[in-house]
Write a protein that holds these residues in place. Sequence first.
Motif, mmCIF file in Angstrom:
data_model
loop_
_atom_site.group_PDB
_atom_site.id
_atom_site.type_symbol
_atom_site.label_atom_id
_atom_site.label_comp_id
_atom_site.label_asym_id
_atom_site.label_seq_id
_atom_site.Cartn_x
_atom_site.Cartn_y
_atom_site.Cartn_z
ATOM 1 N N ARG A 643 -10.963 -5.321 12.338
ATOM 2 C CA ARG A 643 -11.108 -6.358 11.309
ATOM 3 C C ARG A 643 -10.550 -5.869 9.968
ATOM 4 N NH1 ARG A 643 -16.075 -6.115 14.008
ATOM 5 N NH2 ARG A 643 -16.408 -7.882 15.432
ATOM 6 N N THR A 644 -10.856 -4.613 9.621
ATOM 7 C CA THR A 644 -10.383 -4.063 8.342
ATOM 8 C C THR A 644 -8.859 -3.974 8.307
ATOM 9 O OG1 THR A 644 -12.408 -2.762 8.144
ATOM 10 C CG2 THR A 644 -10.529 -2.074 6.806
ATOM 11 N N LEU A 645 -8.263 -3.501 9.414
ATOM 12 C CA LEU A 645 -6.804 -3.393 9.461
ATOM 13 C C LEU A 645 -6.152 -4.762 9.358
ATOM 14 C CD1 LEU A 645 -4.188 -1.822 9.837
ATOM 15 C CD2 LEU A 645 -4.529 -1.914 12.311
ATOM 16 N N HIS A 646 -6.687 -5.732 10.065
ATOM 17 C CA HIS A 646 -6.109 -7.076 10.036
ATOM 18 C C HIS A 646 -6.140 -7.656 8.628
ATOM 19 C CE1 HIS A 646 -6.103 -11.524 11.177
ATOM 20 N NE2 HIS A 646 -4.908 -11.051 11.523
ATOM 21 N N ALA A 647 -7.281 -7.509 7.964
ATOM 22 C CA ALA A 647 -7.403 -8.025 6.598
ATOM 23 C C ALA A 647 -6.452 -7.288 5.651
ATOM 24 C CB ALA A 647 -8.848 -7.885 6.124
ATOM 25 N N SER A 648 -6.346 -5.984 5.836
ATOM 26 C CA SER A 648 -5.471 -5.187 4.966
ATOM 27 C C SER A 648 -4.002 -5.563 5.154
ATOM 28 C CB SER A 648 -5.651 -3.693 5.262
ATOM 29 O OG SER A 648 -6.979 -3.290 5.010
ATOM 30 N N ILE A 649 -3.616 -5.836 6.399
ATOM 31 C CA ILE A 649 -2.223 -6.233 6.666
ATOM 32 C C ILE A 649 -1.906 -7.551 5.968
ATOM 33 C CG2 ILE A 649 -0.623 -7.009 8.463
ATOM 34 C CD1 ILE A 649 -1.900 -4.955 10.338
ATOM 35 N N LYS A 650 -2.849 -8.503 6.016
ATOM 36 C CA LYS A 650 -2.630 -9.793 5.355
ATOM 37 C C LYS A 650 -2.358 -9.604 3.865
ATOM 38 C CE LYS A 650 -5.381 -12.992 8.209
ATOM 39 N NZ LYS A 650 -6.574 -13.870 8.181
ATOM 40 N N VAL A 651 -3.216 -8.785 3.225
ATOM 41 C CA VAL A 651 -3.067 -8.565 1.786
ATOM 42 C C VAL A 651 -1.767 -7.814 1.484
ATOM 43 C CG1 VAL A 651 -4.054 -7.412 -0.234
ATOM 44 C CG2 VAL A 651 -5.558 -8.580 1.389
ATOM 45 N N ALA A 652 -1.539 -6.723 2.222
ATOM 46 C CA ALA A 652 -0.344 -5.908 1.969
ATOM 47 C C ALA A 652 0.940 -6.687 2.214
ATOM 48 C CB ALA A 652 -0.364 -4.661 2.848
ATOM 49 N N THR A 653 0.951 -7.499 3.284
ATOM 50 C CA THR A 653 2.150 -8.296 3.593
ATOM 51 C C THR A 653 2.438 -9.289 2.489
ATOM 52 O OG1 THR A 653 1.735 -8.075 5.970
ATOM 53 C CG2 THR A 653 3.218 -9.831 5.271
#
Length: 721
Positions: A643-653
Amino acid sequence: MPDLLIELRSEEIPARMQRKAAGDLKKLVTDALVEAGLTYEGAREYWTPRRLTLDIRGLNARSADIREERKGPRTDANERAIEGFLRGAGLSSISEAHVYSDPKKGDFYVAHILKPGRAAEEIIAEVMPGIIRNFPWPKSMRSGAASARPGSLRWVRPLQSIVCTFGSETEETKVIPFEVDGIVASNVTYGHRFHAPEAITVRRFADYAEKLERAKVAIDAERRKQIISADAHNVAFASGLELVEDEVLLEEVSGLVEWPQVLMGSFEESYLEIPSEIIRLTIKTNQKCFVTREPGAETLSNKFILVSNIEAKDGGKEIVHGNGKVVRARLSDAAHFWKRDQGNLPDLETLEPSAKKFGLDLKKPLDQRMAKLDALNVTFHAKLGTQGERVARIRSLAAEFARVTGADVAEVDRATVLAKADLRTEAVGEFPELQGIMGHKYAVLQGETSAVANAIEDHYKPQGPSDRVPADPVAVAVALADKLDTLVGFWAIDEKPTGSKDPYALRRAALGVIRLILEGKARLPLRPLFEIALAGLKEQRPEVAGDISADLLAFFHDRLKVYLRDLGARYDLIDAVLAPDADDLLLIARRVEALTAFITAEEGKNLLAGTKRATQILAAEEKKGTEVAASVDERLFRLDAERTLHASIKVATGDARDAIVKEDFRSAMAALSKLREPVDQFFDDVLVNDEDTAIRANRLALLGLIRSATGAVADFSKIAG
């Protein structure tokens, strides 16, 4: 250990051939000796206008014995096979062979052959005639009575004598007397043609060099250069002047003299009205002399430096007088060219159609020359038309660049139509290297603006990695148009560089475009410009190729890699940002710069490791045909790390995408760097290949998001480390 001295003395060798010829002699001889089983401690080549010399130290007196094992037939082979084996091995009887047993192949014969070493003298005498006969001169000639015979010796100039001595410091040297076309090697050479023409007997190199020095021959070309340079500076300084240095001329002059004597001559000050460039080239080209100037001045003085090969009894007065007469005659011709180029051409009425075509003013000399260039249909290239047609193409292309560089459109147009005009001037006809320079001077004389005059000179620049890049917008526009027309034209007729061959200097032209764009910080997508240039060419030459953009862009990519690598960029980082269709060179360079800064920081290194791990796992599973979900389904997450990685990818992308739109690649990298911790945590906590196929497919899709996020900036899989 013995030393070997070789001298090949001839009539005067052209200066441009001497250095390479001496290097060729060294390589050919040392390679042949090593191949024959000899070794040596060191070798050095020397040259003068009349001789090539090779000094080889510490050469073996004899080549080593060679033991060879030659496998023969089985012991039960037929008689003919055994006889053939004996002949090939040089054995008189099968009893001289040994029998070897092989568990799989049975018993077979083996010959042990001993090849005794040979004396170095024998080897040298054997290899030298072939080296001399087959010497790789660019041009050579036959001479003397032997030249009538087929297969006679060819040499750059008539070969007169050969020295070949061999021996150690503690022993008397021996002459190795091989023969080439009646010339027998000996220990006799000759000194300076005029000062010491008598025969000189030599032993080894030290003795040879010392005796030649006494005979007015400085054998070391680098020392001759140092003598000429130092004496020329001193002579100029004594007259309150400074030498205008010229390394190419210094190299040439050192190859014209064996005993350099530096003198100063002069010419009338009235000739200083001629541009300095013409004076310098006139004196350099015709008399191989150096020019001088007042310290810090841009223009020349009327004193020149000459280098004589004779130590004259009168102190060089007659030599100076003779050189001065020739220099004055050549400067008189140059003055004539200079004045003629500023006058009107005859038959101006015949130039009116060309003048109308290019908007030229036939009251102005440079305009007349451009009209003449067009009217004469002077060919640029058989498949690319005339110079006039080329100027028309460049004119159209330069107008496009004017809008990008912010240049005045009228000045760009004026500079373009006059850029090649000096090709029809007499000064450039005599000295082609002055093209552009003379155009600038004539443009100033007829009242053109400084931007136009500068662009005429600078549109050829940059002509190499160290050449100046023009900064004026007008010059940049014309320079880009000139180079792109050249590249597109030769690509369209399939005349591209191959290997080391580049007769039209297309690599240099591409590097020029790259430097103009990057150092001028210009945003110029190349593909549309290729199409515009090609369209202009097709109007004149409909038969030329139509699809060159991809291939020409790949050529630019190769040149860009070389350029960026020379600036210190890593090849793998360049490859990581260089997509096949990327045509904005400035954008590519900025991406490489940002990626370099990012990847050398600790966060970048860690993110690279995690990203490459994700990419490799995903690629391996895709290759095996493992199912990868089309999109990530959050309902299938089982662990917080997912969940943390998915959320971080959204923000970083999102942040990286916004930064890329603004072309802020450092910020894009900074946004991606925030993925470091969640990626590391993901691989610590999560097993990607879960037994549940749906969860596994979902986790692989999550890895795909990592690949996509970083891929927006660079292909991390291409980065080493």
